[in-house]
Design an enzyme around this catalytic site. Sequence first.
Site, PDB file in Angstrom:
ATOM      1  N   SER A  59      -6.103  -5.974  -4.184  1.00  0.00           N
ATOM      2  CA  SER A  59      -6.553  -6.162  -5.395  1.00  0.00           C
ATOM      3  C   SER A  59      -5.780  -7.082  -6.609  1.00  0.00           C
ATOM      4  CB  SER A  59      -7.007  -4.932  -6.366  1.00  0.00           C
ATOM      5  OG  SER A  59      -7.567  -5.062  -7.760  1.00  0.00           O
ATOM      6  N   LYS A 100      -3.578  -1.168  -4.072  1.00  0.00           N
ATOM      7  CA  LYS A 100      -4.837  -1.116  -3.572  1.00  0.00           C
ATOM      8  C   LYS A 100      -4.796  -1.968  -2.304  1.00  0.00           C
ATOM      9  CE  LYS A 100      -9.807  -1.006  -4.757  1.00  0.00           C
ATOM     10  NZ  LYS A 100     -10.266  -1.675  -3.719  1.00  0.00           N
TER      11      LYS A 100
END
Length: 467
Positions: free
Chosen positions: A314, A320
Site C-alpha cells: 500500500s 500492508k
Amino acid sequence: MANDDFRSERDSLGELQVPGDALWGAQTQRAVDNFPISGLRMPRDFIRALGLIKWAAATANVELGGMDAKHAAAIQKAALEVADGRHDRHFPVDVFQTGSGTSSNMNANEVIARLASQFAGIPIHPNDHVNMSQSSNDVIPTAIQVSALLGVEQHLLPSLAYLSAIISRRIGEIGDIVKTGRTHLMDAMPVTFGQEMSGWRTQIEHGSARIMESRVRLQDIALGGTAVGTGVNAHPRFAMRASRYLSVKSGLELKPSSNYFEAMSSQDSAVELSGQLRTLAVSMMKIANDLRWMNSGPLAGLGEISLPALQPGSSIMPGKVNPVIPEAVSMVAAQVMGNDATIAIAGQSGNFQLNVMLPVIAYNLLQSIDLLSNAARVLGDSALAGFKVNDARIGEALNRNPILVTALNPVIGYEAGAKIAKEAYATGRSVKEVAAEHTQLSDAELSKYLDPRALTKPGGKVEGGGG
C-alpha cells in the site's frame, strides 16, 4: 529524415519511398503506411516460424528442380537468420493488417530476398524465389500452427511440469497437516493440505494433457495448398518434401494436411488449442484464488498460510503486504480468457477458401501460450514454493469447527447432530464438549469419532463408525 535516407522501391502498384537501411521492400512499406493501428507487431515465435517455413520451401524447391542451388543456398541462409531473430527490427507490420497476413508473408519474403541477394551477389526476387510454391494463404496458417506448437512444446508444457513438481514437493513437506475444509466458503469437514493441493496438481496435469491432445491436429499443416487449396504453382511433391524438412528443422512432427480446403479456410485447430488454454487459465485462477483466500488477513481473514512478502502492499497503509503473485496470475487468466473469445470470433471468419483474421489469431494464441508459460513458473517459484503454514491458526479453527458433528450422524442421527452443531455455534464451545452433554457416548468414543485426522481418510470414517 533527409531525402538520401530513403530509397525508391517498386511493386505492382508503383513506386514509393522506403527507409534506406530497411531490409524490407515496397509491399511491407505499404503495410506500414496503411496500418498505423496498434503499434503491436507479430510475435517473435511467429517470425521464427516464417523463417523456418521459407528455409524448408527453398530446400524442397531446389531438391525438386524448381530452383538453382545458388539461389536456394542464399535463401536458406537468410531464412535461418530470420528464424534466429537476427533481423526482428525489420518486421514492422502491425498485427491489425490484411486478414490473410499477406503483409507479414511479404515482409518475410522481402527481408529474406534482400539478405539473400547480398549473400549471393545476384538478384533474388521475393515472390519468384523466396515465395516459390507458396501463397500467403498457406504460409500464414502454417506459421500459426508451427509457432503455437513450438511455444507449447518448448515453453508451456515444461512450465506446467515445473509447476506440478513444485506442488508435489510442497505436498511432501506439508501434506499431512489437517485443516478445515470449505464449501460455499463456509466451514466444512476436515481435509489435509495434501488432499487440497492434490486437486491443484491434478488440474494442472489435466490441463497439460488436454493441450497435448490438441497437438495432433496442429501437426497437419496447410503448406502446399498455395492460393485456394488446389496446390496451384507448386510441384506435386512439394508439400511432402517441405513438411519433412520443416519437421527436421523445427523438431516437430509435421505433415501435409489431408484436406487443404479445411486447413486454409478454417482455424479450427487454433480455436481448439485456445479453448484448452482457456481451461488451463480457469484452473490457474482457481488455484490463485484459493491462495488469496488462505492468505487473507492476517488477523481478520482466514490466515491459514502466509505467502512470501514480495513488496509493500500500500502507498498509504504501512506494513500492508498483498498477495501480488496470485493477483498477477488471475490477471493473466483473465487475459487468456479474453484472447480465447477473440480467437473464437476470428475463427468464424473463414469465408469460402480463406480465413481473414489470421494475424489476430496468431497474436492472441501466442500471447496466451507465453503468458501461461511465464505465469506457471512465477506462481510456482514466488507463491507455492515459499508459503508458510500458520499451524496455530489452523488448529484453533479446526478444533472449534461444529461441522465435525457430521461424523456422529451414523451414531446419533442427523437431527440430533444439527442440534449439537447449533449449540456449539451459539456458545462457542467445541462439538465434543456439547456432545458429551447430549449423548451417551464416552469421552473415548467422542475422541475417536471426532478425530479430524481420521475424518480425512477415504470415506471419512473412523473404525466402527458406520457409513
